[in-house]
Design a protein around this motif. Structure first.
Motif, PDB file in Angstrom:
ATOM      1  N   GLY A   1       1.094  -1.566   0.080  1.00 53.91           N
ATOM      2  CA  GLY A   1       0.774  -0.064  -0.086  1.00 53.91           C
ATOM      3  C   GLY A   1       1.224   1.202   0.254  1.00 53.91           C
ATOM      4  N   THR A   2       0.798   2.673   1.020  1.00 54.25           N
ATOM      5  CA  THR A   2       1.846   3.331   1.000  1.00 54.25           C
ATOM      6  C   THR A   2       2.877   3.281   1.557  1.00 54.25           C
ATOM      7  OG1 THR A   2      -0.653   4.407   1.318  1.00 54.25           O
ATOM      8  CG2 THR A   2       1.163   5.103   2.283  1.00 54.25           C
ATOM      9  N   MET A   3       3.979   3.625   0.831  1.00 54.12           N
ATOM     10  CA  MET A   3       5.024   3.452   1.939  1.00 54.12           C
ATOM     11  C   MET A   3       6.162   4.796   1.212  1.00 54.12           C
ATOM     12  SD  MET A   3       6.242  -0.426   0.294  1.00 54.12           S
ATOM     13  CE  MET A   3       7.873  -0.360   1.585  1.00 54.12           C
ATOM     14  N   THR A   4       7.192   4.796   1.984  1.00 51.08           N
ATOM     15  CA  THR A   4       7.663   6.057   2.066  1.00 51.08           C
ATOM     16  C   THR A   4       8.624   5.363   0.895  1.00 51.08           C
ATOM     17  OG1 THR A   4       9.417   5.357   3.978  1.00 51.08           O
ATOM     18  CG2 THR A   4       7.644   6.606   4.107  1.00 51.08           C
ATOM     19  N   ALA A   5       9.400   5.774   0.300  1.00 51.56           N
ATOM     20  CA  ALA A   5      10.887   5.961  -0.699  1.00 51.56           C
ATOM     21  C   ALA A   5      12.028   5.093   0.098  1.00 51.56           C
ATOM     22  CB  ALA A   5      11.189   7.001  -0.763  1.00 51.56           C
ATOM     23  N   THR A   6      12.247   5.569   1.790  1.00 50.45           N
ATOM     24  CA  THR A   6      13.051   4.818   2.639  1.00 50.45           C
ATOM     25  C   THR A   6      12.662   3.460   2.536  1.00 50.45           C
ATOM     26  OG1 THR A   6      13.950   6.966   3.380  1.00 50.45           O
ATOM     27  CG2 THR A   6      14.380   5.031   4.763  1.00 50.45           C
ATOM     28  N   ALA A   7      11.251   3.066   2.818  1.00 52.68           N
ATOM     29  CA  ALA A   7      11.429   1.824   3.339  1.00 52.68           C
ATOM     30  C   ALA A   7      10.531   1.075   1.985  1.00 52.68           C
ATOM     31  CB  ALA A   7       9.321   1.901   3.905  1.00 52.68           C
ATOM     32  N   LEU A   8      10.521   1.291   0.738  1.00 50.10           N
ATOM     33  CA  LEU A   8      10.773   0.948  -0.511  1.00 50.10           C
ATOM     34  C   LEU A   8      11.963   0.073  -0.600  1.00 50.10           C
ATOM     35  CD1 LEU A   8       8.296   2.774  -2.718  1.00 50.10           C
ATOM     36  CD2 LEU A   8       8.660   0.262  -2.582  1.00 50.10           C
ATOM     37  N   GLY A   9      12.899   1.417  -0.408  1.00 46.56           N
ATOM     38  CA  GLY A   9      14.734   0.695  -0.661  1.00 46.56           C
ATOM     39  C   GLY A   9      14.949  -0.310   0.333  1.00 46.56           C
TER      40      GLY A   9
ATOM     41  N   GLU B   1       2.544  14.352   7.408  1.00 40.95           N
ATOM     42  CA  GLU B   1       2.221  15.521   7.983  1.00 40.95           C
ATOM     43  C   GLU B   1       3.146  16.644   8.845  1.00 40.95           C
ATOM     44  OE1 GLU B   1      -2.133  14.840   9.630  1.00 40.95           O
ATOM     45  OE2 GLU B   1      -2.378  14.655   8.191  1.00 40.95           O
ATOM     46  N   ASN B   2       3.669  15.433   9.500  1.00 42.94           N
ATOM     47  CA  ASN B   2       4.642  16.252  10.977  1.00 42.94           C
ATOM     48  C   ASN B   2       5.831  15.905   9.630  1.00 42.94           C
ATOM     49  OD1 ASN B   2       2.567  15.809  12.840  1.00 42.94           O
ATOM     50  ND2 ASN B   2       3.068  12.956  12.559  1.00 42.94           N
ATOM     51  N   ASP B   3       6.447  15.267   9.155  1.00 47.95           N
ATOM     52  CA  ASP B   3       8.451  15.755   8.409  1.00 47.95           C
ATOM     53  C   ASP B   3       7.995  16.181   6.984  1.00 47.95           C
ATOM     54  OD1 ASP B   3      10.816  15.750   7.687  1.00 47.95           O
ATOM     55  OD2 ASP B   3      10.838  13.596   8.964  1.00 47.95           O
ATOM     56  N   ARG B   4       8.139  16.901   6.711  1.00 46.90           N
ATOM     57  CA  ARG B   4       7.954  17.469   4.991  1.00 46.90           C
ATOM     58  C   ARG B   4       9.056  16.661   4.010  1.00 46.90           C
ATOM     59  NH1 ARG B   4       2.934  18.803   4.071  1.00 46.90           N
ATOM     60  NH2 ARG B   4       2.362  20.143   5.728  1.00 46.90           N
ATOM     61  N   ARG B   5      10.483  16.198   4.752  1.00 46.15           N
ATOM     62  CA  ARG B   5      10.850  15.618   4.159  1.00 46.15           C
ATOM     63  C   ARG B   5      10.760  14.255   3.786  1.00 46.15           C
ATOM     64  NH1 ARG B   5      15.437  15.765   8.565  1.00 46.15           N
ATOM     65  NH2 ARG B   5      13.822  15.069   9.770  1.00 46.15           N
ATOM     66  N   VAL B   6      10.006  13.739   4.077  1.00 47.83           N
ATOM     67  CA  VAL B   6       9.013  12.513   3.892  1.00 47.83           C
ATOM     68  C   VAL B   6       8.555  12.657   3.003  1.00 47.83           C
ATOM     69  CG1 VAL B   6       7.907  10.490   5.048  1.00 47.83           C
ATOM     70  CG2 VAL B   6       9.990  11.813   6.135  1.00 47.83           C
ATOM     71  N   GLU B   7       7.930  11.698   1.766  1.00 44.17           N
ATOM     72  CA  GLU B   7       6.459  11.254   1.328  1.00 44.17           C
ATOM     73  C   GLU B   7       5.952  10.629   1.057  1.00 44.17           C
ATOM     74  OE1 GLU B   7       7.280  14.803  -1.655  1.00 44.17           O
ATOM     75  OE2 GLU B   7       8.319  12.702  -2.421  1.00 44.17           O
ATOM     76  N   HIS B   8       4.868  10.066   0.861  1.00 43.09           N
ATOM     77  CA  HIS B   8       4.575   9.042   1.687  1.00 43.09           C
ATOM     78  C   HIS B   8       4.106   8.151  -0.075  1.00 43.09           C
ATOM     79  CE1 HIS B   8       4.201   8.486   5.645  1.00 43.09           C
ATOM     80  NE2 HIS B   8       4.050   9.891   5.747  1.00 43.09           N
ATOM     81  N   LEU B   9       4.467   7.148  -0.349  1.00 44.74           N
ATOM     82  CA  LEU B   9       4.046   7.052  -1.481  1.00 44.74           C
ATOM     83  C   LEU B   9       2.850   5.540  -1.865  1.00 44.74           C
ATOM     84  CD1 LEU B   9       7.594   6.073  -2.980  1.00 44.74           C
ATOM     85  CD2 LEU B   9       6.028   7.909  -3.037  1.00 44.74           C
ATOM     86  N   THR B  10       2.019   5.882  -3.377  1.00 46.29           N
ATOM     87  CA  THR B  10       0.479   5.361  -2.766  1.00 46.29           C
ATOM     88  C   THR B  10       0.512   4.854  -4.717  1.00 46.29           C
ATOM     89  OG1 THR B  10      -0.152   6.390  -1.311  1.00 46.29           O
ATOM     90  CG2 THR B  10      -1.854   5.206  -1.892  1.00 46.29           C
ATOM     91  N   LEU B  11       0.504   4.041  -4.633  1.00 47.96           N
ATOM     92  CA  LEU B  11      -0.240   3.595  -6.302  1.00 47.96           C
ATOM     93  C   LEU B  11      -1.782   4.368  -7.272  1.00 47.96           C
ATOM     94  CD1 LEU B  11       0.568  -0.087  -6.703  1.00 47.96           C
ATOM     95  CD2 LEU B  11       2.111   1.894  -7.567  1.00 47.96           C
ATOM     96  N   THR B  12      -1.755   4.866  -8.091  1.00 47.34           N
ATOM     97  CA  THR B  12      -3.010   5.455  -8.033  1.00 47.34           C
ATOM     98  C   THR B  12      -3.879   4.240  -8.955  1.00 47.34           C
ATOM     99  OG1 THR B  12      -2.095   5.324 -10.948  1.00 47.34           O
ATOM    100  CG2 THR B  12      -2.315   7.885  -8.954  1.00 47.34           C
ATOM    101  N   LYS B  13      -5.081   4.103  -9.384  1.00 43.89           N
ATOM    102  CA  LYS B  13      -5.764   3.390  -9.528  1.00 43.89           C
ATOM    103  C   LYS B  13      -4.725   2.863 -11.355  1.00 43.89           C
ATOM    104  CE  LYS B  13     -10.207   4.997  -8.569  1.00 43.89           C
ATOM    105  NZ  LYS B  13     -11.701   5.080  -9.019  1.00 43.89           N
ATOM    106  N   ALA B  14      -4.373   2.986 -11.499  1.00 45.97           N
ATOM    107  CA  ALA B  14      -3.447   2.688 -13.291  1.00 45.97           C
ATOM    108  C   ALA B  14      -2.295   2.354 -13.007  1.00 45.97           C
ATOM    109  CB  ALA B  14      -3.307   4.195 -13.893  1.00 45.97           C
ATOM    110  N   GLY B  15      -1.862   2.748 -11.618  1.00 40.68           N
ATOM    111  CA  GLY B  15      -0.741   1.954 -10.990  1.00 40.68           C
ATOM    112  C   GLY B  15      -1.134   0.431 -10.544  1.00 40.68           C
ATOM    113  N   LEU B  16      -2.636   0.026  -9.749  1.00 43.69           N
ATOM    114  CA  LEU B  16      -2.898  -0.789  -8.875  1.00 43.69           C
ATOM    115  C   LEU B  16      -3.533  -1.118 -10.549  1.00 43.69           C
ATOM    116  CD1 LEU B  16      -3.284  -1.939  -6.442  1.00 43.69           C
ATOM    117  CD2 LEU B  16      -5.649  -0.479  -6.458  1.00 43.69           C
TER     118      LEU B  16
END
Length: 151
Positions: free
Chosen positions: A52-60, A89-104
């Motif tokens: 589902g949703t992950m950060t780039a660090t978690a993906l790596g 929301e708490n750390d603007r350096r971090v992004e949460h990545l999620t697939l769109t409908k097309a990606g899913l």
């Protein structure tokens, strides 16, 4: 006295690398032919599809990819509109990545192909060989975790 020589062809880390690379290249044909994806893009798509949703660090961490490869893969999947980035929301350096409908949809199309590839690969082995492969890989994974834990 002759210096010791390392025969790469029988050196376990080298053999594992070569084998993993060969299998990965073979499977790459499936997602490259289907969607034109690179290995890092596929791993990113698969990680997000699974978790589902992950950060780039978690993906790596999950995919054992360097952060630059993750970053390029994320940028390409975003360009395709297959994923979105949401700032934390708490750390603007971090992004949460999620697939769109097309990606899913692309991920869901690839899952049966990936499973079929794995079945076809494992079908070449007997039940005992498949069990030995699974046990050997699990033992290697445990041993590498133990090596990382040693200071």
């Amino acid at each position: 006295m002759e210096p010791e020589i390392l025969e790469l062809e029988s050196f376990l880390p080298y053999r594992l690398y070569r084998l993993a690379d060969a299998v990965s290249r073979e499977f790459a044909r499936v997602y490259k032919d289907r969607h034109g994806l690179t290995r890092p893009e596929w791993r990113t798509l698969a990680g997000l599809g699974q978790h589902g949703t992950m950060t780039a660090t978690a993906l790596g961490d999950q995919s054992a990819m360097h952060k630059t490869k993750v970053s390029r893969a994320v940028a390409e999947l975003e360009r395709r509109r297959w994923l979105t980035r949401t700032p934390d929301e708490n750390d603007r350096r971090v992004e949460h990545l999620t697939l769109t409908k097309a990606g899913l949809a692309a991920y869901r199309e690839m899952v049966p192909l990936a499973k079929a590839f794995e079945r076809e690969l494992l079908a070449k082995f007997s039940d005992g060989e498949r069990a030995a492969i699974a046990e050997g890989l699990a033992a290697l994974e445990r041993s590498t975790k133990e090596l990382k834990a040693v200071p």
